[in-house]
Design a protein around this motif. Structure first.
Motif, PDB file in Angstrom:
ATOM      1  N   ALA A 179       1.799 -21.905 -47.322  1.00 46.51           N
ATOM      2  CA  ALA A 179       0.333 -21.896 -47.191  1.00 46.51           C
ATOM      3  C   ALA A 179      -0.096 -20.947 -46.071  1.00 46.51           C
ATOM      4  O   ALA A 179      -1.001 -20.122 -46.266  1.00 46.51           O
ATOM      5  CB  ALA A 179      -0.172 -23.310 -46.909  1.00 46.51           C
ATOM      6  N   ARG A 182       0.396 -17.254 -46.895  1.00 53.48           N
ATOM      7  CA  ARG A 182      -0.635 -16.749 -47.813  1.00 53.48           C
ATOM      8  C   ARG A 182      -1.945 -16.513 -47.071  1.00 53.48           C
ATOM      9  O   ARG A 182      -2.600 -15.488 -47.265  1.00 53.48           O
ATOM     10  CB  ARG A 182      -0.866 -17.745 -48.956  1.00 53.48           C
ATOM     11  CG  ARG A 182       0.202 -17.689 -50.030  1.00 53.48           C
ATOM     12  CD  ARG A 182      -0.042 -18.698 -51.109  1.00 53.48           C
ATOM     13  NE  ARG A 182       0.947 -18.593 -52.161  1.00 53.48           N
ATOM     14  CZ  ARG A 182       1.265 -19.582 -52.974  1.00 53.48           C
ATOM     15  NH1 ARG A 182       0.673 -20.766 -52.847  1.00 53.48           N
ATOM     16  NH2 ARG A 182       2.164 -19.415 -53.909  1.00 53.48           N
ATOM     17  N   TYR A 183      -2.315 -17.453 -46.202  1.00 56.33           N
ATOM     18  CA  TYR A 183      -3.575 -17.288 -45.467  1.00 56.33           C
ATOM     19  C   TYR A 183      -3.506 -16.068 -44.554  1.00 56.33           C
ATOM     20  O   TYR A 183      -4.464 -15.311 -44.431  1.00 56.33           O
ATOM     21  CB  TYR A 183      -3.907 -18.541 -44.649  1.00 56.33           C
ATOM     22  CG  TYR A 183      -4.531 -19.642 -45.479  1.00 56.33           C
ATOM     23  CD1 TYR A 183      -4.009 -20.923 -45.481  1.00 56.33           C
ATOM     24  CD2 TYR A 183      -5.639 -19.392 -46.293  1.00 56.33           C
ATOM     25  CE1 TYR A 183      -4.556 -21.924 -46.269  1.00 56.33           C
ATOM     26  CE2 TYR A 183      -6.194 -20.383 -47.085  1.00 56.33           C
ATOM     27  CZ  TYR A 183      -5.646 -21.654 -47.069  1.00 56.33           C
ATOM     28  OH  TYR A 183      -6.186 -22.639 -47.854  1.00 56.33           O
ATOM     29  N   GLN A 186      -3.789 -12.975 -46.627  1.00 60.16           N
ATOM     30  CA  GLN A 186      -5.187 -12.842 -47.067  1.00 60.16           C
ATOM     31  C   GLN A 186      -6.039 -12.268 -45.940  1.00 60.16           C
ATOM     32  O   GLN A 186      -6.870 -11.395 -46.156  1.00 60.16           O
ATOM     33  CB  GLN A 186      -5.762 -14.221 -47.426  1.00 60.16           C
ATOM     34  CG  GLN A 186      -5.615 -14.605 -48.871  1.00 60.16           C
ATOM     35  CD  GLN A 186      -6.295 -15.925 -49.155  1.00 60.16           C
ATOM     36  OE1 GLN A 186      -5.768 -16.995 -48.827  1.00 60.16           O
ATOM     37  NE2 GLN A 186      -7.448 -15.880 -49.761  1.00 60.16           N
TER      38      GLN A 186
ATOM     39  N   ARG B  71      -7.581 -28.700 -47.312  1.00 59.65           N
ATOM     40  CA  ARG B  71      -7.459 -27.257 -47.061  1.00 59.65           C
ATOM     41  C   ARG B  71      -6.007 -26.866 -46.885  1.00 59.65           C
ATOM     42  O   ARG B  71      -5.561 -25.835 -47.369  1.00 59.65           O
ATOM     43  CB  ARG B  71      -8.253 -26.881 -45.817  1.00 59.65           C
ATOM     44  CG  ARG B  71      -9.763 -26.911 -46.031  1.00 59.65           C
ATOM     45  CD  ARG B  71     -10.495 -26.323 -44.873  1.00 59.65           C
ATOM     46  NE  ARG B  71     -10.263 -24.890 -44.789  1.00 59.65           N
ATOM     47  CZ  ARG B  71     -10.299 -24.204 -43.643  1.00 59.65           C
ATOM     48  NH1 ARG B  71     -10.518 -24.802 -42.503  1.00 59.65           N
ATOM     49  NH2 ARG B  71     -10.100 -22.902 -43.652  1.00 59.65           N
ATOM     50  N   LEU B  74      -4.223 -26.725 -50.316  1.00 60.99           N
ATOM     51  CA  LEU B  74      -4.807 -25.905 -51.390  1.00 60.99           C
ATOM     52  C   LEU B  74      -3.743 -25.006 -52.020  1.00 60.99           C
ATOM     53  O   LEU B  74      -3.697 -24.802 -53.237  1.00 60.99           O
ATOM     54  CB  LEU B  74      -5.925 -25.049 -50.794  1.00 60.99           C
ATOM     55  CG  LEU B  74      -7.138 -24.757 -51.667  1.00 60.99           C
ATOM     56  CD1 LEU B  74      -7.690 -26.010 -52.288  1.00 60.99           C
ATOM     57  CD2 LEU B  74      -8.208 -24.048 -50.853  1.00 60.99           C
ATOM     58  N   GLU B 103     -12.996 -21.101 -51.415  1.00 60.09           N
ATOM     59  CA  GLU B 103     -11.642 -20.937 -50.857  1.00 60.09           C
ATOM     60  C   GLU B 103     -10.613 -20.874 -51.971  1.00 60.09           C
ATOM     61  O   GLU B 103      -9.668 -20.071 -51.934  1.00 60.09           O
ATOM     62  CB  GLU B 103     -11.306 -22.131 -49.954  1.00 60.09           C
ATOM     63  CG  GLU B 103     -11.625 -21.901 -48.514  1.00 60.09           C
ATOM     64  CD  GLU B 103     -10.929 -22.906 -47.615  1.00 60.09           C
ATOM     65  OE1 GLU B 103     -10.454 -22.495 -46.560  1.00 60.09           O
ATOM     66  OE2 GLU B 103     -10.872 -24.096 -47.981  1.00 60.09           O
ATOM     67  N   ASP B 106     -10.810 -17.510 -53.760  1.00 61.24           N
ATOM     68  CA  ASP B 106     -10.207 -16.428 -52.957  1.00 61.24           C
ATOM     69  C   ASP B 106      -8.689 -16.512 -53.020  1.00 61.24           C
ATOM     70  O   ASP B 106      -8.003 -15.488 -53.154  1.00 61.24           O
ATOM     71  CB  ASP B 106     -10.661 -16.517 -51.496  1.00 61.24           C
ATOM     72  CG  ASP B 106     -12.119 -16.121 -51.334  1.00 61.24           C
ATOM     73  OD1 ASP B 106     -12.712 -16.423 -50.276  1.00 61.24           O
ATOM     74  OD2 ASP B 106     -12.661 -15.514 -52.280  1.00 61.24           O
ATOM     75  N   LEU B 107      -8.182 -17.734 -52.916  1.00 58.33           N
ATOM     76  CA  LEU B 107      -6.727 -17.914 -52.922  1.00 58.33           C
ATOM     77  C   LEU B 107      -6.142 -17.519 -54.284  1.00 58.33           C
ATOM     78  O   LEU B 107      -5.101 -16.858 -54.355  1.00 58.33           O
ATOM     79  CB  LEU B 107      -6.381 -19.364 -52.593  1.00 58.33           C
ATOM     80  CG  LEU B 107      -4.920 -19.681 -52.287  1.00 58.33           C
ATOM     81  CD1 LEU B 107      -4.381 -18.818 -51.158  1.00 58.33           C
ATOM     82  CD2 LEU B 107      -4.751 -21.152 -51.939  1.00 58.33           C
TER      83      LEU B 107
END
Lengths: 195, 193
Positions: A179, A182-183, A186, B71, B74, B103, B106-107
Motif C-alpha cells: 500500500a 503504491r502511494y 502515485q 484508507r 484500499l 481515492e 486514483d488508485l
C-alpha cells in the motif's frame, strides 16, 4: 505431444511434465517465466550489468531442482524465492566491494519519507512512454523491502500470502508495504501526470 | 472466469450498489454477474449487508479510526486480498464517501497504468533462454549418465582385477604345494613294500 499443446497448458501441468524430464515442457515453462524474472532483476538490481546472467542462473537452478518441488501449486512462490536468494547473493557480493554503501534502511518509515523524487533535475516528462520509463526509475529508488514487495506483487503476480511466505514477513507487513509503495509511487507521478 | 474482470468488478460493486456508476459500467457489471457465480455471491452478500446492517459509528474518534483503517486497506481491497469482513467494511466506506471514491479511482488508474507499463517493458525484453538452458540440462543429464556408467565400469573392473589376482594366488599356492609333494624321497615307498 505437439508444441502447441504445451503452449496452451497451465504452469501446473507443465511443471508435472517437466518433472518427468520432458524437455519441451521445461522450455515452455522457461518461455513463460523468463521475462518476469528478468524484469524483476531490472528493478531489483538496476546497477548490475549481469542481469542476463542472473536470469539464466535462476532458470538453471529452477530446472535442476524442479523435481524436488513437492507441491506444484507453490511453483511461482518457489521460483521467486530463488530469484530473491540470487538477489541477496548479488547484494552480499556488492557489499564486499570497496566504496559500497548498503542499500538497505533499518527504519522503513524514515526510509520511505526521505526518498526524494529521483527525477527532480530532469525536465518534466509529459510523454506517456517516457512516463512509463519514469515509473521504473521510481521503483528502483524505493527502499529494498518495499521494492521487493511491489515487484513480487506487480511483476511476479504473487498473492499477499505467497509474498509473506517468500519474504518471511507477516501478512500485515506485506499489506502495508504494498500500500505504501503504491502511494509513494502515485505521489512521485502526480506532478508528471498533472504537467 | 476472467480474473481481471473479477478484480475490476470486485472494487466497483459497492459503487454499483449505490448507483454511482455510468450506464456502460452498469451494463458490463450486470453482464459479468450473470456469468460469474463468485462475483454474484459477493454482490448478494453486499446487498444483504447494505439492506440489513448499517455500520454505525458513534464517536468522532471511532469514525476517524474507521476512515484510517479503510484508507490503509484500499490497496488490499483492489487486490481482493481482504477477509470478507474487512472487504465489506472498506466497501461500505467507499459507498458512503465521495473522497473515498476519488481515492479509489486514483488508485485504480495508477494500478492500470503500472500494469500497462510492466507489460510494455516485458515486450521489450527479447532474450529467450529456453534453448540454452534446455541444452545445459541435457548436457547435465548426459554427464550424470556417463558418471554412473563409469562407476559401474570401475566396479566391474575392480571385481575382475580382484578375481584375477585371487585366481593367480590360488594357482600359485597350488603349484607350490604340488612341487613340495614331488620332493618326498623314493626310499619311503621301497621300505613299505
Amino acid at each position: 505431444m505437439f508444441t502447441n499443446e504445451y503452449k496452451n497448458m497451465s504452469i501446473k501441468d507443465l511443471v508435472k511434465y517437466a518433472k518427468d524430464d520432458d524437455t519441451e515442457a521445461l522450455e515452455e515453462i522457461i518461455k513463460k517465466v523468463q521475462k518476469n524474472i528478468q524484469l524483476s532483476f531490472v528493478c531489483l538490481c538496476p546497477d548490475s550489468p549481469d542481469i542476463s546472467d542472473m536470469t539464466q542462473e535462476v532458470l538453471l537452478k529452477m530446472s535442476k531442482n524442479i523435481k524436488n518441488l513437492k507441491n506444484d501449486d507453490y511453483f511461482k512462490a518457489w521460483l521467486n524465492k530463488i530469484v530473491l536468494n540470487t538477489f541477496y547473493t548479488y547484494l552480499r557480493k556488492k557489499q564486499k566491494l570497496p566504496n559500497c554503501t548498503s542499500a538497505d534502511e533499518c527504519d522503513e518509515n524514515s526510509a520511505l519519507c526521505t526518498i526524494k523524487d529521483p527525477c527532480q533535475n530532469v525536465e518534466a516528462k509529459v510523454c506517456n512512454n517516457e512516463l512509463k520509463e519514469t515509473i521504473f526509475e521510481m521503483i528502483k529508488h524505493l527502499p529494498k523491502s518495499f521494492r521487493i514487495a511491489i515487484i513480487l506483487r506487480e511483476i511476479a503476480g504473487l498473492s499477499y500470502d505467497e509474498i509473506s511466505k517468500v519474504t518471511g514477513v507477516e501478512l500485515g507487513t506485506v499489506k502495508s508495504r504494498i500500500a505504501r509503495s503504491r502511494y509513494k509511487l502515485q505521489e512521485f507521478l502526480e506532478p508528471y501526470i498533472n504537467n | 472466469m476472467n480474473k481481471r474482470i473479477c478484480k475490476t468488478v470486485n472494487y466497483i460493486l459497492p459503487l454499483y450498489l449505490e448507483g454511482r456508476v455510468n450506464q456502460e459500467q452498469k451494463y458490463e457489471i450486470e453482464r459479468h454477474l450473470i456469468d460469474c457465480p463468485e462475483c454474484f455471491d459477493k454482490f448478494c452478500e453486499l446487498k444483504r449487508l447494505k439492506d440489513t446492517i448499517r455500520y454505525r459509528l458513534s464517536t468522532e474518534e471511532e469514525k476517524y479510526l474507521e476512515r484510517e483503517f479503510c484508507r490503509n486497506n484500499l490497496s488490499a481491497f483492489i487486490d481482493n486480498e481482504l477477509s470478507k469482513e474487512d472487504y465489506f467494511r472498506v466497501a461500505n466506506y467507499i459507498a458512503e464517501s465521495d473522497y473515498a471514491k476519488k481515492e479509489l479511482d486514483d488508485l485504480v488508474k495508477f494500478e492500470n497504468f503500472l500494469q500497462q507499463s510492466i507489460e510494455e517493458k516485458k515486450e521489450m525484453l527479447n532474450n529467450d533462454f529456453s534453448k540454452s538452458i534446455s541444452r545445459k540440462m541435457s548436457f547435465e543429464r548426459f554427464k550424470k549418465k556417463i558418471m554412473s556408467y563409469s562407476k559401474i565400469a570401475a566396479i566391474l573392473a575392480l571385481i575382475v582385477i580382484v578375481a584375477g589376482l585371487t585366481g593367480y594366488f590360488i594357482s600359485l599356492s597350488n603349484s607350490i604345494v604340488s612341487t613340495k609333494t614331488s620332493e618326498i624321497p623314493i626310499n619311503f615307498n621301497l621300505q613299505n613294500q
